[in-house]
Design an enzyme around this catalytic site. Sequence first.
Site, PDB file in Angstrom:
ATOM      1  N   SER A 103       0.839  -1.215   0.135  1.00 16.00           N
ATOM      2  CA  SER A 103       0.343   0.143  -0.409  1.00 16.00           C
ATOM      3  C   SER A 103       0.475   1.601   0.481  1.00 16.00           C
ATOM      4  O   SER A 103       0.055   2.014  -0.276  1.00 16.00           O
ATOM      5  CB  SER A 103      -1.329  -0.484   1.116  1.00 16.00           C
ATOM      6  OG  SER A 103      -1.884  -1.288   1.226  1.00 16.00           O
TER       7      SER A 103
ATOM      8  N   LYS B 137       0.444   3.136  -2.980  1.00 15.12           N
ATOM      9  CA  LYS B 137      -0.454   3.900  -2.766  1.00 15.12           C
ATOM     10  C   LYS B 137      -0.398   5.731  -3.459  1.00 15.12           C
ATOM     11  O   LYS B 137      -0.637   6.334  -3.848  1.00 15.12           O
ATOM     12  CB  LYS B 137      -1.734   4.351  -2.521  1.00 15.12           C
ATOM     13  CG  LYS B 137      -2.049   2.384  -2.167  1.00 15.12           C
ATOM     14  CD  LYS B 137      -3.196   2.132  -1.449  1.00 15.12           C
ATOM     15  CE  LYS B 137      -3.938   1.148  -0.621  1.00 15.12           C
ATOM     16  NZ  LYS B 137      -4.732   0.663   1.066  1.00 15.12           N
TER      17      LYS B 137
ATOM     18  N   TYR C 230      -2.182  -3.856 -10.655  1.00 10.15           N
ATOM     19  CA  TYR C 230      -2.079  -2.904  -8.690  1.00 10.15           C
ATOM     20  C   TYR C 230      -1.926  -3.842  -8.711  1.00 10.15           C
ATOM     21  O   TYR C 230      -0.761  -3.824  -7.782  1.00 10.15           O
ATOM     22  CB  TYR C 230      -4.251  -3.712  -8.337  1.00 10.15           C
ATOM     23  CG  TYR C 230      -3.566  -3.162  -7.618  1.00 10.15           C
ATOM     24  CD1 TYR C 230      -3.401  -1.520  -7.099  1.00 10.15           C
ATOM     25  CD2 TYR C 230      -4.512  -3.328  -6.474  1.00 10.15           C
ATOM     26  CE1 TYR C 230      -3.670  -0.786  -5.949  1.00 10.15           C
ATOM     27  CE2 TYR C 230      -4.428  -3.094  -5.071  1.00 10.15           C
ATOM     28  CZ  TYR C 230      -4.285  -1.771  -4.584  1.00 10.15           C
ATOM     29  OH  TYR C 230      -4.055  -0.962  -3.032  1.00 10.15           O
TER      30      TYR C 230
ATOM     31  N   TYR D  10      -4.019   3.244   7.522  1.00  8.10           N
ATOM     32  CA  TYR D  10      -5.473   2.909   7.845  1.00  8.10           C
ATOM     33  C   TYR D  10      -6.000   3.668   8.572  1.00  8.10           C
ATOM     34  O   TYR D  10      -6.108   4.473   9.057  1.00  8.10           O
ATOM     35  CB  TYR D  10      -5.349   1.411   7.796  1.00  8.10           C
ATOM     36  CG  TYR D  10      -4.431   0.509   6.940  1.00  8.10           C
ATOM     37  CD1 TYR D  10      -4.281   1.033   5.142  1.00  8.10           C
ATOM     38  CD2 TYR D  10      -2.892  -0.398   7.361  1.00  8.10           C
ATOM     39  CE1 TYR D  10      -3.715   0.305   4.183  1.00  8.10           C
ATOM     40  CE2 TYR D  10      -2.432  -0.815   6.030  1.00  8.10           C
ATOM     41  CZ  TYR D  10      -2.615  -0.521   4.709  1.00  8.10           C
ATOM     42  OH  TYR D  10      -1.815  -1.533   4.297  1.00  8.10           O
TER      43      TYR D  10
ATOM     44  N   VAL E  52       1.569  -3.846   3.879  1.00  9.69           N
ATOM     45  CA  VAL E  52       1.232  -5.230   4.628  1.00  9.69           C
ATOM     46  C   VAL E  52       2.528  -6.219   4.508  1.00  9.69           C
ATOM     47  O   VAL E  52       2.465  -7.177   4.805  1.00  9.69           O
ATOM     48  CB  VAL E  52      -0.113  -6.434   4.175  1.00  9.69           C
ATOM     49  CG1 VAL E  52      -0.685  -4.818   4.763  1.00  9.69           C
ATOM     50  CG2 VAL E  52       0.065  -5.890   2.480  1.00  9.69           C
TER      51      VAL E  52
END
Length: 309
Positions: A65, A68, A193, A245, A263
């Site tokens: 992540s 992102k 992705y 998060y 993660v």
Amino acid sequence: MLCHSSEELMAFVKEARSAAKEGKVAEYIPALAKANPNSLSIAIFYPDGKCISAGDIDKKMTLQSISKVISLALVLMDRGEKEVFSRVGMEPTGDPFHSIGKLETMSPAKPLNPMINAGALVVTHLLKGKSVEDRLQPLLSFIREMAGDNRIDYSEEVALSEYQSSFLNRALAYFLRQHGVIQEDVEELIDLYTKQCAIEMNCLELARIGMVFAMDGLDPMRGKQLMPPKVARICKTFMVTCGMYNASGEFAIKVGIPAKSGVSGGIMGAVPNTFGIGIFGPALNEKGNSAAGTKLLELLSKTYRLSMF
């Protein structure tokens, strides 16, 4: 780039490592389940090129992540704010990063922010190009430039493992396609992705990317502006409000710096106008953040008063 070991940092690592026993590695992605849960390393990269570290900083991690933030920066440069934020919102969510709940109650059904999986899928959908590889290459080039290493690539093993187990992300993507937020083949988007998430590097390279964000998109060692300052500031704002998060609020109070977790156990920090941080600690807490890595940042922030608040 030579990174000097720091006894002071090592003491913090030893203290924070005890928190790893409270977490566990991400077993739902089989390739990530192989990581040593007790690993913990950190690199801090300064604008003048100086770097200090502790732990096994050469050990590679996949961005997951953390990617992102970088894909958002690239898409904002390519597409502009108006187009990006017509498809994805700017608000934090108290839900888990892979939740579909808010999408069902939103009208129109656009994701709340680019840091949750639904929002990140929309951002990746906006990467320009005709094929998966054609769209991945500009992102890889951007990452290589920020990290200062042209050898950076994605892990085929992790990408395949994620592709084969990305059932929740497929559900999110199909929901978004049903509502017209994305308009492409779902399998192609998931392929892109998962390769994006599987881009791998070490703590030093991650810290250098964090330093570029910390310096508002400038690579001061080369005197090169890699992204507009406004784009860097938008990304850092999302890191503060959504980057950890649904623990982002607590993290803002306890640590108070822009940060993004993944993660795999990675955390990228960007202390504004000061330095970048790269951390790898694979054991995750219940929110999906590195347990020992979060503790390590709490210790550093408290000791050196790093909070921007």
